[in-house]
Design an enzyme around this catalytic site. Structure first.
Site, PDB file in Angstrom:
ATOM      1  N   SER A 138       7.936  15.239  -5.713  1.00 40.94           N
ATOM      2  CA  SER A 138       8.314  16.554  -5.180  1.00 40.94           C
ATOM      3  C   SER A 138       7.831  16.742  -3.748  1.00 40.94           C
ATOM      4  O   SER A 138       6.810  16.191  -3.346  1.00 40.94           O
ATOM      5  CB  SER A 138       7.695  17.631  -6.073  1.00 40.94           C
ATOM      6  N   TYR A 162      13.226  20.320  -0.527  1.00 38.23           N
ATOM      7  CA  TYR A 162      13.746  21.674  -0.428  1.00 38.23           C
ATOM      8  C   TYR A 162      14.226  21.852   1.009  1.00 38.23           C
ATOM      9  O   TYR A 162      13.769  21.136   1.902  1.00 38.23           O
ATOM     10  CB  TYR A 162      12.632  22.691  -0.686  1.00 38.23           C
ATOM     11  N   THR A 188      16.958  20.148  -3.996  1.00 40.61           N
ATOM     12  CA  THR A 188      16.884  21.211  -5.001  1.00 40.61           C
ATOM     13  C   THR A 188      17.408  22.506  -4.382  1.00 40.61           C
ATOM     14  O   THR A 188      16.925  22.948  -3.343  1.00 40.61           O
ATOM     15  CB  THR A 188      15.436  21.385  -5.498  1.00 40.61           C
ATOM     16  N   LYS A 278      20.295  19.198  -7.200  1.00 38.92           N
ATOM     17  CA  LYS A 278      19.635  19.673  -8.430  1.00 38.92           C
ATOM     18  C   LYS A 278      19.550  21.193  -8.449  1.00 38.92           C
ATOM     19  O   LYS A 278      19.136  21.804  -7.456  1.00 38.92           O
ATOM     20  CB  LYS A 278      18.224  19.076  -8.487  1.00 38.92           C
ATOM     21  N   HIS A 302      15.837  24.761 -13.343  1.00 38.88           N
ATOM     22  CA  HIS A 302      14.480  24.550 -12.839  1.00 38.88           C
ATOM     23  C   HIS A 302      13.450  24.772 -13.959  1.00 38.88           C
ATOM     24  O   HIS A 302      12.376  25.322 -13.738  1.00 38.88           O
ATOM     25  CB  HIS A 302      14.227  25.536 -11.688  1.00 38.88           C
TER      26      HIS A 302
HETATM   27  C1  LIG Z   1       4.921  22.569 -13.138  1.00 39.35           C
HETATM   28  C2  LIG Z   1       6.295  22.343 -12.616  1.00 39.35           C
HETATM   29  C3  LIG Z   1       6.498  22.163 -11.263  1.00 39.35           C
HETATM   30  C4  LIG Z   1       7.794  21.942 -10.773  1.00 39.35           C
HETATM   31  N1  LIG Z   1       7.961  21.693  -9.423  1.00 39.35           N
HETATM   32  C5  LIG Z   1       9.198  21.381  -8.976  1.00 39.35           C
HETATM   33  C6  LIG Z   1       9.388  21.016  -7.616  1.00 39.35           C
HETATM   34  O1  LIG Z   1       8.444  20.964  -6.841  1.00 39.35           O
HETATM   35  N2  LIG Z   1      10.643  20.714  -7.213  1.00 39.35           N
HETATM   36  C7  LIG Z   1      11.727  20.763  -8.058  1.00 39.35           C
HETATM   37  O2  LIG Z   1      12.844  20.471  -7.642  1.00 39.35           O
HETATM   38  N3  LIG Z   1      11.563  21.100  -9.346  1.00 39.35           N
HETATM   39  C8  LIG Z   1      10.332  21.397  -9.827  1.00 39.35           C
HETATM   40  N4  LIG Z   1      10.167  21.700 -11.154  1.00 39.35           N
HETATM   41  C9  LIG Z   1      11.340  21.673 -12.064  1.00 39.35           C
HETATM   42  C10 LIG Z   1      11.534  20.277 -12.662  1.00 39.35           C
HETATM   43  O3  LIG Z   1      11.953  19.362 -11.693  1.00 39.35           O
HETATM   44  C11 LIG Z   1      12.580  20.302 -13.787  1.00 39.35           C
HETATM   45  O4  LIG Z   1      13.777  20.870 -13.299  1.00 39.35           O
HETATM   46  C12 LIG Z   1      12.120  21.087 -15.003  1.00 39.35           C
HETATM   47  O5  LIG Z   1      10.755  20.834 -15.271  1.00 39.35           O
HETATM   48  C13 LIG Z   1      12.954  20.709 -16.208  1.00 39.35           C
HETATM   49  O6  LIG Z   1      12.606  21.454 -17.323  1.00 39.35           O
HETATM   50  P1  LIG Z   1      11.575  20.965 -18.449  1.00 39.35           P
HETATM   51  O7  LIG Z   1      10.202  21.177 -17.897  1.00 39.35           O
HETATM   52  O8  LIG Z   1      11.865  21.847 -19.604  1.00 39.35           O
HETATM   53  O9  LIG Z   1      11.845  19.501 -18.710  1.00 39.35           O
HETATM   54  C14 LIG Z   1       8.896  21.945 -11.660  1.00 39.35           C
HETATM   55  C15 LIG Z   1       8.678  22.129 -13.024  1.00 39.35           C
HETATM   56  C16 LIG Z   1       7.403  22.319 -13.513  1.00 39.35           C
HETATM   57  C17 LIG Z   1       7.203  22.494 -14.993  1.00 39.35           C
END
Ligand SMILES: Cc1cc2nc3c(=O)[nH]c(=O)nc-3n(C[C@H](O)[C@H](O)[C@H](O)COP(=O)(O)O)c2cc1C
Length: 405
Positions: A138, A162, A188, A278, A302
């Site tokens: 990320s 981003y 994203t 995404k 997300h």
């Molecule tokens: C703690 C956490 C931090 C996240 N940080 C980002 C991020 O920095 N960039 C991003 O595109 N998605 C981020 N996401 C979303 C994840 O990429 C992903 O879309 C999401 O976790 C999918 O759902 P799930 O946790 O139910 O598998 C984050 C998710 C979590 C749980």
């Protein structure tokens, strides 16, 4: 009264029933050996991590309806198995961006991974490399682009971006990812502003975690977590300097809410490799970004952390596949808690999936070994579900294998 004759058991009969398990001396291994599902890892993670850190990971936006509904749809769907198909040999390989992935999922980008456990992004990248699946670092990762590449030199490393207010900072990240050999860029697009993560507000959660009376009291329950945090390099993140504040404030200060589809040209000017979009949540938007040149689309809300009451990606999947599946790879994330969920998404037309919390629970439960355990659990579940459905390859999974409620 029973007429059966009774007797005292003989030692020769008892002996084969006695099974002594070797004592596992490693406490982490011992803990992880009792986790058979991702939910088990979640329970261990909750006990092992300070409340505010667990809640940052586990939580979602507002009333957390988006996440709840996504998980419920997976839970409530029904599988249609085929019987009497030889499923002795199994192949779980799928193709992502035209290259084989040993399993039909990748590790999604997640911010502040080193806060969940000090082994952080390096551990996640190494596990992905070992299991033959991609990992996306990320923009808000807490290990540098170069250090992740060094930790997993033969892994399929992707970088998630981003759109920044400060375009030069974004350009620099793309150039660094390219120089470090990253295979693909994930843009994203569901975060023009930060979602309302109410658990963070209620917990007074900041980055880095502040030493308040509340966190010190909670810290007393998790001394090893604090010792690891304080004795490893500070939690600055991959791309930037340190920050003092909530994650939402940070996102709002960095990311550009004025971005439009025209900004894809900006990205394309600095990134000529595969581009993944995404956070797509309607058929129309899937069409727009594929028209604009996306190689893959991730149907995602997300993990429920942005818009609450957002479309459930699995529900959207068949329509998006029908609309643009012949022009781009359609992937899906949000709410995946088991290998069976992944199999269901594949059956409904996803080329692949991404998991976020599933591996983070493992990381919090036991560092790198915990991420490994998460991957093992998902793999076993994928294999077993495929066999019970009567399919031998991921390509044989079809919409007829799943009834959506
Ligand atoms: C703690 C956490 C931090 C996240 N940080 C980002 C991020 O920095 N960039 C991003 O595109 N998605 C981020 N996401 C979303 C994840 O990429 C992903 O879309 C999401 O976790 C999918 O759902 P799930 O946790 O139910 O598998 C984050 C998710 C979590 C749980």
């Amino acid at each position: 009264m029973s007429l059966e004759r009774r007797q005292l058991p003989k030692w020769s009969e008892l002996k084969p029933l006695l099974r002594t398990k070797p004592v596992e001396l490693n406490a982490t291994e011992r803990r992880l050996s009792r986790a058979f599902t991702i939910n088990d890892l979640r329970s261990i993670a909750r006990r092992r991590t300070p409340r505010s850190v667990f809640d940052y990971t586990d939580g979602a936006a507002e009333q957390e309806v988006s996440l709840y509904r996504a998980r419920q749809l997976f839970h409530n769907l029904e599988f249609n198995p085929s019987i009497l198909r030889d499923v002795g040999e199994l192949d779980t390989t799928t193709s992502m961006l035209g290259r084989p992935s040993a399993l039909p999922f990748a590790f999604a980008p997640t911010g502040f991974t080193r806060m969940m456990n000090h082994e952080g992004e390096r551990a996640v990248a190494r596990v992905a490399q070992r299991h033959g699946i991609p990992y996306a670092l990320s923009t808000l990762g807490t290990t540098s682009i170069e250090d992740v590449a060094a930790a997993a030199p033969t892994g399929r490393n992707w970088f998630q971006l981003y759109v920044w207010r400060d375009r030069a900072a974004g350009e620099d990240l793309m150039k660094r990812a390219k120089a470090a050999g990253y295979e693909a860029l994930i843009l994203t697009v569901d975060a023009p502003v930060a979602g309302a993560r109410l658990r963070d507000l209620r917990n007074g959660f900041s980055i880095p975690p502040a030493l308040t009376l509340k966190t010190i009291a909670d810290g007393a329950l998790h001394p090893s977590w604090w010792i690891n945090l304080l004795t490893t390099p500070p939690l600055t993140f991959a791309s930037l300097h340190a920050w003092q504040g909530t994650v939402a404030d940070l996102m709002n200060s960095l990311f550009d809410p004025t971005m439009t589809i025209a900004d894809l040209d900006w990205v394309r000017a600095f990134w000529d490799g595969p581009l993944i979009l995404k956070g797509i949540q309607t058929v129309d938007d899937a069409r727009r970004v594929v028209d604009a040149g996306a190689d893959a689309v991730v149907l995602s809300n997300h993990g429920g952390r942005q818009l609450d009451r957002a479309p459930v990606p699995l529900r959207l999947l068949p329509d998006v596949v029908a609309a643009v599946g012949d022009r781009a790879e359609i992937w899906l994330d949000t709410g995946i808690m088991s290998g069976a969920d992944i199999v269901a998404a594949q059956a409904l037309g996803a080329k692949a999936t991404m998991v976020g919390r599933a591996y983070l629970y493992g990381l919090m439960a036991g560092g790198e070994r915990g991420v490994d355990r998460a991957a093992e659990i998902l793999t076993k579940e994928i294999r077993r579900t495929m066999q019970l459905l009567g399919v031998r390859t991921v390509g044989e999974l079809e919409p007829r294998h799943v009834n959506l409620p």
